[in-house]
Design a protein around this motif. Structure first.
Motif, PDB file in Angstrom:
ATOM      1  N   GLU A 307       8.269  28.699 -14.120  1.00 41.20           N
ATOM      2  CA  GLU A 307       7.969  27.175 -13.896  1.00 41.20           C
ATOM      3  C   GLU A 307       8.763  26.714 -12.475  1.00 41.20           C
ATOM      4  O   GLU A 307       8.232  25.804 -12.137  1.00 41.20           O
ATOM      5  CB  GLU A 307       8.403  26.502 -15.243  1.00 41.20           C
ATOM      6  N   ALA A 310       6.781  27.931  -9.565  1.00 38.85           N
ATOM      7  CA  ALA A 310       5.322  27.638  -9.404  1.00 38.85           C
ATOM      8  C   ALA A 310       5.149  25.905  -8.926  1.00 38.85           C
ATOM      9  O   ALA A 310       4.488  25.680  -7.945  1.00 38.85           O
ATOM     10  CB  ALA A 310       4.702  27.487 -10.715  1.00 38.85           C
ATOM     11  N   PRO A 317       2.019  25.875 -13.188  1.00 43.28           N
ATOM     12  CA  PRO A 317       2.639  26.861 -13.934  1.00 43.28           C
ATOM     13  C   PRO A 317       1.759  27.442 -14.933  1.00 43.28           C
ATOM     14  O   PRO A 317       0.697  27.096 -15.653  1.00 43.28           O
ATOM     15  CB  PRO A 317       3.490  26.069 -14.885  1.00 43.28           C
ATOM     16  N   VAL A 348       4.798  34.901  -9.464  1.00 43.43           N
ATOM     17  CA  VAL A 348       4.134  33.448  -9.438  1.00 43.43           C
ATOM     18  C   VAL A 348       3.108  33.590  -8.314  1.00 43.43           C
ATOM     19  O   VAL A 348       2.001  33.047  -8.433  1.00 43.43           O
ATOM     20  CB  VAL A 348       5.078  32.534  -9.334  1.00 43.43           C
TER      21      VAL A 348
END
Length: 467
Positions: A307, A310, A317, A348
């Motif tokens: 998270e 992102a 996310p 990511v």
């Protein structure tokens, strides 16, 4: 978060200052470079300099480097002044904030510098027991020794202890004993008087005085020179320090937290660490287990980092898929939380579907984590798969052995050191831990290679600011 604003406070810069204060920053003002340096030398310190582009930023950067003062710089100026923004970045500023200031941008910069994201994330009982002990002793004045492998989160736990202590509203000052050369560490810790040595152009207050009333973290203390350990012992016992070149002791009121990725009792037996200093530091020992021994933390940390990165990259996310979770849990993580964080940052960026799948979980050299780990324990192998794996391993080992024949030990050692350093993204402390040598030995080897004209990876991560 201590913010030092350098330049006129008229107009938009004053608004930026108020925004920072509204977000909990302690703000000090200097009208120019000379006053800023005077404030930094005095021990007030700063975690961030916000500098008007009208100020001589290149000169400020040069002076900070000359006086070994390590603090990031963010330049500020009107949004239309593109030339000044480029010049400021080239001069050494980390970021450029256009004025009038945007509240979210100010908050993001302050958060990045303050590293507020370094919250404790604990799900595993093994780590929870350590945190409970930390909470129990945080309110005391006892010195604390935090031990554990490189990357387990020793500094994060130290900051947690500080936040839970009665000194929470006072400074938390961290010094990486492994990243600062021995001949500079004494001045960094205890300060110096003008003329104490070549380059000491003015009195400078050290980290002990800067941390007065608060907490001083001595990170990787096992790397401290034996001679300097004697001076540190006196400072802890007497609560007074002597500046380099000083003539009278200076009283200090601090709480000491030290960290080490080595077993200090072993270092005492080797004669590289003072036994009496160990007793002073090790009133309470918080031993952080490696990440592989706290599996319940792996997924929680992975989700947090997914998270975080992102958002940092302006992306939506994504959840972590089942197969990816399996690969994360079964990995050994020799670099611990630091390695997991880097892995999730890559994931990511590499994830091509609506979730982070196993294909996105890769090692730094691009190998899928599943392939790097080998078959999952307990899963049936394909017919002949085991024999093929053994045969390939034997062939690889034989090829490696043949490749070593005819080479000197020094050449093989050099390649091993440089390859390990490259694997660790330039992080000297991590590489030394993997190689099983001291950071001092590693530095000497790298200097030798550099003197011979061999390219050496630059320092990585937090080490970059102090190398």
């Amino acid at each position: 978060m201590r913010l030092l604003i350098v330049g006129g406070l008229g107009g938009q810069l004053a608004i930026a200052s108020k925004m920072a204060m509204d977000r909990g920053a302690s703000v000090t003002h200097a009208d120019g470079v000379e006053m800023a340096l005077k404030i930094l030398r005095s021990g007030k310190g700063a975690d961030l300099l916000m500098v008007d582009v009208g100020q001589p930023i290149a000169e400020l950067v040069r002076r900070l480097e000359m006086e070994m003062i390590h603090v990031p710089i963010v330049a500020c100026g009107t949004a239309t002044n593109a030339r000044a923004a480029v010049d400021a970045i080239r001069a050494g500023a980390k970021e450029y904030i256009p004025l009038p200031p945007d509240p979210e941008l100010i908050a993001a910069v302050l958060s990045a510098v303050a590293e507020d994201a370094k919250d404790l994330i604990v799900r595993d009982d093994a780590m929870a027991r350590v945190v409970r002990l930390a909470d129990q002793v945080a309110a005391s004045e006892a010195s604390i020794l935090i031990t554990g492998e490189s990357g387990t989160g020793k500094e994060v736990l130290a900051r947690h202890v500080h936040r839970k202590s009665a000194r929470a509203n006072k400074p938390f000052i961290a010094v990486n004993c492994a990243a600062i050369p021995d001949n500079l560490l004494e001045s960094e810790l205890f300060g110096h008087e003008k003329g104490a040595f070549t380059g000491a152009i003015a009195r400078r207050v050290g980290k002990f005085e800067e941390a007065d009333g608060g907490t001083l973290l001595l990170d990787e203390i096992s790397e401290m020179d034996f001679r300097l350990q004697s001076k540190l012992l006196r400072a802890i016992q007497e609560r007074v320090i002597d500046r380099v070149g000083g003539t009278k002791p200076v009283p200090v009121d601090i709480r000491i937290i030290a960290t080490s990725n080595r077993t200090l009792a072993d270092e005492v037996r080797k004669g590289t660490f003072r036994e009496d200093l160990l007793y002073r530091l090790n009133v309470v020992n918080l031993k952080i287990p490696p990440l592989r021994e706290r599996p319940a933390d792996i997924i929680a940390l992975a989700e947090f980092f997914a998270e975080k990165y992102a958002k940092a990259n302006g992306m939506k996310p994504k959840p972590i898929g089942h197969d990816a979770r399996r690969e994360l849990v079964r990995n050994r993580w020799p670099g611990n939380v630091r390695e997991l964080e880097n892995c999730m940052h890559r994931a990511v960026l590499l994830a091509m579907t609506d979730e982070i799948d196993a294909d996105a979980i890769r090692t730094p050299d691009g190998v899928k984590l599943g392939e790097a780990n080998g078959p999952v324990a307990g899963t049936p192998a394909t017919p002949g798969g085991y024999d093929q794996t053994v045969r390939r391993a034997a062939e690889t080992a034989e090829a490696v052995t043949r490749a070593l024949v005819g080479r000197t030990v020094a050449d093989v050692e050099r390649d091993l050191i440089l390859s390990t350093l490259d694997h660790c993204l330039g992080n000297r402390t991590h590489a030394a831990n993997i190689l099983g040598i001291s950071i001092r030995t590693l530095r000497n080897k790298l200097k030798e290679y550099s003197d011979d004209g061999i390219a050496v990876p630059p320092p990585g991560g937090a080490e970059r600011d102090v190398a």
